[in-house]
Design a protein around this motif. Structure first.
Motif, PDB file in Angstrom:
ATOM      1  N   GLN B   4     -13.333  -0.566  11.259  1.00  0.00           N
ATOM      2  CA  GLN B   4     -12.235  -0.883  12.200  1.00  0.00           C
ATOM      3  C   GLN B   4     -11.057  -0.001  11.903  1.00  0.00           C
ATOM      4  N   ASN B   5     -10.477   0.538  12.926  1.00  0.00           N
ATOM      5  CA  ASN B   5      -9.216   1.255  12.750  1.00  0.00           C
ATOM      6  C   ASN B   5      -8.110   0.217  12.895  1.00  0.00           C
ATOM      7  N   ASP B   6      -7.824  -0.454  11.786  1.00  0.00           N
ATOM      8  CA  ASP B   6      -6.995  -1.658  11.832  1.00  0.00           C
ATOM      9  C   ASP B   6      -5.547  -1.311  11.531  1.00  0.00           C
ATOM     10  N   ARG B   7      -4.901  -0.682  12.468  1.00  0.00           N
ATOM     11  CA  ARG B   7      -3.558  -0.182  12.206  1.00  0.00           C
ATOM     12  C   ARG B   7      -2.544  -1.282  11.944  1.00  0.00           C
ATOM     13  N   ALA B   8      -2.863  -2.477  12.386  1.00  0.00           N
ATOM     14  CA  ALA B   8      -1.926  -3.554  12.109  1.00  0.00           C
ATOM     15  C   ALA B   8      -1.785  -3.763  10.602  1.00  0.00           C
ATOM     16  N   ARG B   9      -2.834  -3.424   9.828  1.00  0.00           N
ATOM     17  CA  ARG B   9      -2.729  -3.638   8.392  1.00  0.00           C
ATOM     18  C   ARG B   9      -2.436  -2.348   7.639  1.00  0.00           C
ATOM     19  N   CYS B  10      -2.333  -1.238   8.313  1.00  0.00           N
ATOM     20  CA  CYS B  10      -2.023   0.018   7.644  1.00  0.00           C
ATOM     21  C   CYS B  10      -0.875   0.656   8.405  1.00  0.00           C
ATOM     22  N   PRO B  11       0.312   0.208   8.096  1.00  0.00           N
ATOM     23  CA  PRO B  11       1.466   0.684   8.865  1.00  0.00           C
ATOM     24  C   PRO B  11       1.690   2.185   8.714  1.00  0.00           C
ATOM     25  N   VAL B  12       2.239   2.755   9.767  1.00  0.00           N
ATOM     26  CA  VAL B  12       2.547   4.178   9.760  1.00  0.00           C
ATOM     27  C   VAL B  12       3.981   4.347   9.294  1.00  0.00           C
ATOM     28  N   ALA B  29      12.480   4.603  -5.639  1.00  0.00           N
ATOM     29  CA  ALA B  29      12.945   3.551  -4.726  1.00  0.00           C
ATOM     30  C   ALA B  29      12.234   3.676  -3.383  1.00  0.00           C
ATOM     31  N   ARG B  30      12.067   4.921  -2.917  1.00  0.00           N
ATOM     32  CA  ARG B  30      11.408   5.117  -1.618  1.00  0.00           C
ATOM     33  C   ARG B  30       9.963   4.647  -1.676  1.00  0.00           C
ATOM     34  N   ILE B  31       9.276   4.892  -2.806  1.00  0.00           N
ATOM     35  CA  ILE B  31       7.892   4.445  -2.928  1.00  0.00           C
ATOM     36  C   ILE B  31       7.822   2.918  -2.963  1.00  0.00           C
ATOM     37  N   SER B  32       8.752   2.292  -3.676  1.00  0.00           N
ATOM     38  CA  SER B  32       8.766   0.823  -3.749  1.00  0.00           C
ATOM     39  C   SER B  32       8.946   0.212  -2.368  1.00  0.00           C
ATOM     40  N   GLU B  33       9.760   0.858  -1.551  1.00  0.00           N
ATOM     41  CA  GLU B  33       9.972   0.330  -0.193  1.00  0.00           C
ATOM     42  C   GLU B  33       8.672   0.345   0.604  1.00  0.00           C
ATOM     43  N   LEU B  34       7.837   1.366   0.367  1.00  0.00           N
ATOM     44  CA  LEU B  34       6.549   1.416   1.075  1.00  0.00           C
ATOM     45  C   LEU B  34       5.701   0.205   0.710  1.00  0.00           C
ATOM     46  N   ALA B  35       5.704  -0.152  -0.572  1.00  0.00           N
ATOM     47  CA  ALA B  35       4.864  -1.258  -1.038  1.00  0.00           C
ATOM     48  C   ALA B  35       5.235  -2.569  -0.369  1.00  0.00           C
ATOM     49  N   ILE B  40      -1.423   0.025   1.311  1.00  0.00           N
ATOM     50  CA  ILE B  40      -1.724   1.394   1.760  1.00  0.00           C
ATOM     51  C   ILE B  40      -0.939   1.616   3.040  1.00  0.00           C
ATOM     52  N   VAL B  41      -0.298   2.751   3.147  1.00  0.00           N
ATOM     53  CA  VAL B  41       0.402   3.091   4.392  1.00  0.00           C
ATOM     54  C   VAL B  41      -0.099   4.452   4.866  1.00  0.00           C
ATOM     55  N   GLU B  42       0.210   4.781   6.111  1.00  0.00           N
ATOM     56  CA  GLU B  42      -0.297   6.032   6.668  1.00  0.00           C
ATOM     57  C   GLU B  42       0.847   6.943   7.066  1.00  0.00           C
ATOM     58  N   VAL B  43       0.696   8.220   6.728  1.00  0.00           N
ATOM     59  CA  VAL B  43       1.642   9.251   7.154  1.00  0.00           C
ATOM     60  C   VAL B  43       0.916  10.092   8.188  1.00  0.00           C
ATOM     61  N   GLU B  44       1.492  10.237   9.374  1.00  0.00           N
ATOM     62  CA  GLU B  44       0.804  10.996  10.414  1.00  0.00           C
ATOM     63  C   GLU B  44       0.996  12.490  10.233  1.00  0.00           C
ATOM     64  N   ASN B  47       4.644  18.605  11.806  1.00  0.00           N
ATOM     65  CA  ASN B  47       5.181  19.891  11.336  1.00  0.00           C
ATOM     66  C   ASN B  47       4.116  20.799  10.722  1.00  0.00           C
ATOM     67  N   GLY B  48       2.935  20.796  11.310  1.00  0.00           N
ATOM     68  CA  GLY B  48       1.876  21.669  10.796  1.00  0.00           C
ATOM     69  C   GLY B  48       1.207  21.158   9.536  1.00  0.00           C
ATOM     70  N   LEU B  49       1.654  20.034   9.007  1.00  0.00           N
ATOM     71  CA  LEU B  49       1.021  19.472   7.816  1.00  0.00           C
ATOM     72  C   LEU B  49       0.090  18.327   8.219  1.00  0.00           C
ATOM     73  N   PRO B  50      -1.066  18.221   7.541  1.00  0.00           N
ATOM     74  CA  PRO B  50      -2.009  17.152   7.901  1.00  0.00           C
ATOM     75  C   PRO B  50      -1.487  15.781   7.482  1.00  0.00           C
ATOM     76  N   GLY B  51      -2.041  14.742   8.119  1.00  0.00           N
ATOM     77  CA  GLY B  51      -1.678  13.375   7.751  1.00  0.00           C
ATOM     78  C   GLY B  51      -2.442  12.935   6.514  1.00  0.00           C
ATOM     79  N   TYR B  52      -2.007  11.822   5.933  1.00  0.00           N
ATOM     80  CA  TYR B  52      -2.672  11.279   4.750  1.00  0.00           C
ATOM     81  C   TYR B  52      -2.229   9.837   4.571  1.00  0.00           C
ATOM     82  N   LEU B  53      -2.876   9.170   3.636  1.00  0.00           N
ATOM     83  CA  LEU B  53      -2.502   7.796   3.291  1.00  0.00           C
ATOM     84  C   LEU B  53      -1.690   7.823   1.997  1.00  0.00           C
TER      85      LEU B  53
END
Lengths: 63, 404
Positions: B4-12, B29-35, B40-44, B47-53
């Motif tokens: 499942q591409n369950d984006r509700a549980r993997c915020p962008v 601090a920025r990393i803690s905010e992600l948690a 797991i969060v997703e970066v799309e 700017n020519g750079l690939p996305g990642y989790l």
């Protein structure tokens, strides 16, 4: 207190040895030297510190 | 198994992997905010750079670190999913990885590292005495960058006459920025030069065994994997990796530690008055300032911390979530030398846990000991101007200390 070290999980961080050297001797390759050990009551808190400090959670205890 | 591409549980989220010019320690601090959003969060892609989790929670980070079958190290930089370079052994998976670690291990175990202590301590003292009588010191140039460079050279038995050349290369590789080397061609050129130096050295050592001492490189000339001798190119990749692995990381940890001590007189005075706490202080500083991040590539569709991830996705693994875990340590961003339990993954976890951890700890301990014996009081010059860069190793950009 009986200690068990999961040898698959032990990666040689040696944090257990750092906090409780007499309870957790290391082998020549830097891993915990035992898989099972019986620990004296007097070493209970040192042994527990080792368990809590392991980044891999590789150590467990019974009684 | 359905995926499942369950984006509700993997915020962008928005994330700049190479963000620089930041306030010191703001990266954590920025990393803690992600948690706070999800493990797991997703970066799309942008700017020519690939996305990642991004693995933002400690449990997710450790799960990925501990399972090389599901999470490969063939790519370790999240924005470089198909690298053309090979760093040995960090980018190799088991079982070959296991073979390399067995060969390397004897040089990095606690008992071996202890043998290096006298020379490492002597060099540390030499470095400090160069500037101990000055009014100011450029901490990175005069100490933090030099000290680990010396240790690398000791490890490989490199001639000390080449130290200055290695410092030049170190500067070009580690301190390239958008002003002095905007396309990083200078840094890449320096890496080629280091590789060439290493190739020449390996050939010279093979040709004349009398050049070999009791060092890692001498032993490595005879290493075999699966019955085949390791090649010169493999040794170059290995030595290149050892050079990079132990340089910026230790320099960054020294710098952030001394920045902390310079701006926290109570903790600094503890170290001066009670040097026996230094090993504990080193560990607590590692927990509080886990500078390194790495990455893994998902091998096949699976789950991490209950969240679906897809084959081929890159996962950024900061090392901070486990140690700077607000569930375990409500005051996780406080440096407290009296914590009863100091647990962290600042050296990673799983099969790739930093093999140099014991050596790094030795360097940090010796630095704290010898520095505070001679320079118990120091402050930061222009403290508001100090900034940090992020990327694969977070680090303070410049640190000028005022010496009384």
């Amino acid at each position: 207190m009986k200690l068990t070290v999961d040898k698959q999980k032990c990666q040689g961080h040696a944090m257990c040895a750092a906090v409780a050297p007499s309870v957790y001797p290391l082998d020549d390759e830097g891993y915990v030297a035992f898989e099972h050990a019986e620990v004296d009551e007097s070493d209970r808190s040192a042994a527990t510190l080792g368990i809590e400090t392991c980044p891999e959670q590789a150590i467990s205890a019974t009684t | 198994m359905t995926v499942q591409n369950d984006r509700a549980r993997c915020p962008v989220v928005e994330w700049d992997y190479l963000q620089g010019g930041c306030p010191v320690n703001s990266g954590f601090a920025r990393i803690s905010e992600l948690a706070e959003k999800a493990p797991i969060v997703e970066v799309e892609a942008a700017n020519g750079l690939p996305g990642y989790l991004i693995a933002a929670a400690g449990e997710a980070v450790v799960e990925v670190f501990q399972d090389p079958r599901r999470f490969s190290s063939n790519a370790v930089i999240p924005i470089e999913p198909d690298p053309e370079y090979l760093m040995i052994p960090v980018m190799i998976d088991p079982p070959d990885h296991t073979a390399w670690r067995k060969l390397l291990a004897p040089f990095f175990v606690p008992s071996r590292v202890q043998m290096l202590e006298p020379r490492i301590r002597a060099r540390c003292v030499e470095l400090i005495e160069e500037f101990a009588d000055d009014d100011f010191v450029d901490f990175i140039q005069m100490f933090a960058a030099q000290f680990p460079n010396f240790v690398f050279m000791e490890l490989l038995g490199l001639p000390q006459k080449d130290f200055e050349q290695f410092m030049v290369w170190e500067n070009r590789i580690m301190h390239a920025d958008s002003v002095n080397d905007p396309d990083r061609s200078g840094a890449r050129e320096a890496m080629v030069e280091v590789s060439t130096y290493l190739g020449d050295l390996i050939n010279a050592r093979r040709a004349d065994p009398s050049l070999n001492g009791d060092d890692l490189l001498a032993a490595a000339l005879h290493w075999e994997i699966d019955g085949k001798p390791v090649t010169t190119e493999e040794l170059q990749n290995l030595c290149m990796f050892l050079f990079i692995a132990g340089l910026d990381t230790v320099a960054a940890q020294l710098t952030v530690s001394f920045h902390h001590l310079a701006t926290n007189p109570k903790n600094r005075r503890r170290i001066v008055e009670d040097p026996d706490i230094i090993p504990q202080a080193v560990e607590e500083l590692l927990r509080a300032f886990p500078n390194v991040s790495t990455g893994r590539k998902v091998v096949a569709d699976t789950e991490v911390a209950g969240i679906q991830v897809k084959a081929g996705q890159m996962i950024l693994l900061p090392t901070s979530p486990a140690g700077r875990n607000y569930a375990t340590y409500p005051d996780a961003d406080v440096v407290d030398f009296d914590r009863p339990v100091i647990r962290h993954t600042s050296f990673g976890a799983g099969p790739h846990r930093c093999i140099g951890a014991h050596l790094a700890r030795l360097e940090l301990r010796v630095a704290l000991e010898e520095w505070h014996r001679r320079l118990p009081e120091y402050t930061v010059d222009d403290v508001d101007a100090v900034t940090e860069h992020t990327g694969s190793t977070f680090g303070i950009d410049n640190l000028r200390l005022v010496l009384p």
